[in-house]
Design a protein around this motif. Structure first.
Motif, PDB file in Angstrom:
ATOM      1  N   VAL A  18       0.874  -1.174   0.000  1.00 10.37           N
ATOM      2  CA  VAL A  18       0.000   0.000   0.000  1.00 10.37           C
ATOM      3  C   VAL A  18       0.906   1.217   0.000  1.00 10.37           C
ATOM      4  O   VAL A  18       1.732   1.372   0.892  1.00 10.37           O
ATOM      5  N   ARG A  19       0.748   2.073  -1.002  1.00  7.63           N
ATOM      6  CA  ARG A  19       1.652   3.219  -1.122  1.00  7.63           C
ATOM      7  C   ARG A  19       1.023   4.539  -0.711  1.00  7.63           C
ATOM      8  O   ARG A  19       1.710   5.534  -0.588  1.00  7.63           O
ATOM      9  N   GLY A  20      -0.286   4.561  -0.523  1.00  7.20           N
ATOM     10  CA  GLY A  20      -0.954   5.789  -0.111  1.00  7.20           C
ATOM     11  C   GLY A  20      -0.985   5.919   1.398  1.00  7.20           C
ATOM     12  O   GLY A  20      -0.782   4.953   2.137  1.00  7.20           O
ATOM     13  N   ALA A  24      -4.656   4.044   1.869  1.00  4.88           N
ATOM     14  CA  ALA A  24      -5.314   4.496   0.642  1.00  4.88           C
ATOM     15  C   ALA A  24      -4.513   4.065  -0.589  1.00  4.88           C
ATOM     16  O   ALA A  24      -3.335   3.737  -0.488  1.00  4.88           O
ATOM     17  N   PRO A  25      -5.158   4.051  -1.764  1.00  6.06           N
ATOM     18  CA  PRO A  25      -4.434   3.753  -3.010  1.00  6.06           C
ATOM     19  C   PRO A  25      -3.362   4.798  -3.252  1.00  6.06           C
ATOM     20  O   PRO A  25      -3.452   5.900  -2.706  1.00  6.06           O
ATOM     21  N   PRO A  26      -2.383   4.490  -4.042  1.00  6.12           N
ATOM     22  CA  PRO A  26      -2.292   3.328  -4.922  1.00  6.12           C
ATOM     23  C   PRO A  26      -1.843   2.072  -4.179  1.00  6.12           C
ATOM     24  O   PRO A  26      -1.249   2.151  -3.106  1.00  6.12           O
ATOM     25  N   HIS A  27      -2.141   0.932  -4.780  1.00  9.41           N
ATOM     26  CA  HIS A  27      -1.780  -0.367  -4.227  1.00  9.41           C
ATOM     27  C   HIS A  27      -0.958  -1.117  -5.274  1.00  9.41           C
ATOM     28  O   HIS A  27      -1.182  -0.960  -6.469  1.00  9.41           O
ATOM     29  N   PHE A  38       0.424  -2.036 -10.468  1.00  8.13           N
ATOM     30  CA  PHE A  38       0.229  -0.828  -9.665  1.00  8.13           C
ATOM     31  C   PHE A  38      -1.178  -0.321  -9.987  1.00  8.13           C
ATOM     32  O   PHE A  38      -1.472  -0.032 -11.152  1.00  8.13           O
ATOM     33  N   VAL A  39      -2.102  -0.279  -9.006  1.00 10.91           N
ATOM     34  CA  VAL A  39      -3.494   0.065  -9.298  1.00 10.91           C
ATOM     35  C   VAL A  39      -4.074   1.096  -8.340  1.00 10.91           C
ATOM     36  O   VAL A  39      -3.658   1.211  -7.189  1.00 10.91           O
ATOM     37  N   TYR A  40      -5.022   1.826  -8.852  1.00 15.19           N
ATOM     38  CA  TYR A  40      -5.949   2.640  -8.076  1.00 15.19           C
ATOM     39  C   TYR A  40      -7.290   1.948  -8.256  1.00 15.19           C
ATOM     40  O   TYR A  40      -7.875   2.035  -9.343  1.00 15.19           O
ATOM     41  N   PRO A  41      -7.806   1.206  -7.261  1.00 13.33           N
ATOM     42  CA  PRO A  41      -9.052   0.475  -7.446  1.00 13.33           C
ATOM     43  C   PRO A  41     -10.192   1.408  -7.859  1.00 13.33           C
ATOM     44  O   PRO A  41     -10.379   2.473  -7.286  1.00 13.33           O
ATOM     45  N   GLY A  42     -10.926   0.996  -8.877  1.00 12.91           N
ATOM     46  CA  GLY A  42     -12.055   1.774  -9.371  1.00 12.91           C
ATOM     47  C   GLY A  42     -13.362   1.071  -9.078  1.00 12.91           C
ATOM     48  O   GLY A  42     -13.415   0.133  -8.268  1.00 12.91           O
TER      49      GLY A  42
END
Length: 54
Positions: A18-20, A24-27, A38-42
């Motif tokens: 977890v990088r946020g 929080a995202p990004p993950h 590398f994603v920001y869940p939508g």
């Protein structure tokens, strides 16, 4: 993540980083084939709690 076009299967992944701030995202996630992404869940993603590590 649910498929986002008709006929596309959903995919499962494990969050490995977890990088946020505050979870929080990004993950960074890893799919069953070992492929990291590398994603920001939508809206097509469902994040479920897993087993605690350690």
């Amino acid at each position: 993540m649910h498929g986002n076009v008709v006929g596309q299967a959903g995919r499962k992944a494990v969050i490995v980083e977890v990088r946020g701030p505050d979870g929080a995202p990004p993950h960074v996630v890893r799919f069953g084939d070992g492929h990291p992404l590398f994603v920001y869940p939508g809206p097509d993603a469902v994040v479920l709690p897993g087993e605690p590590s350690g």
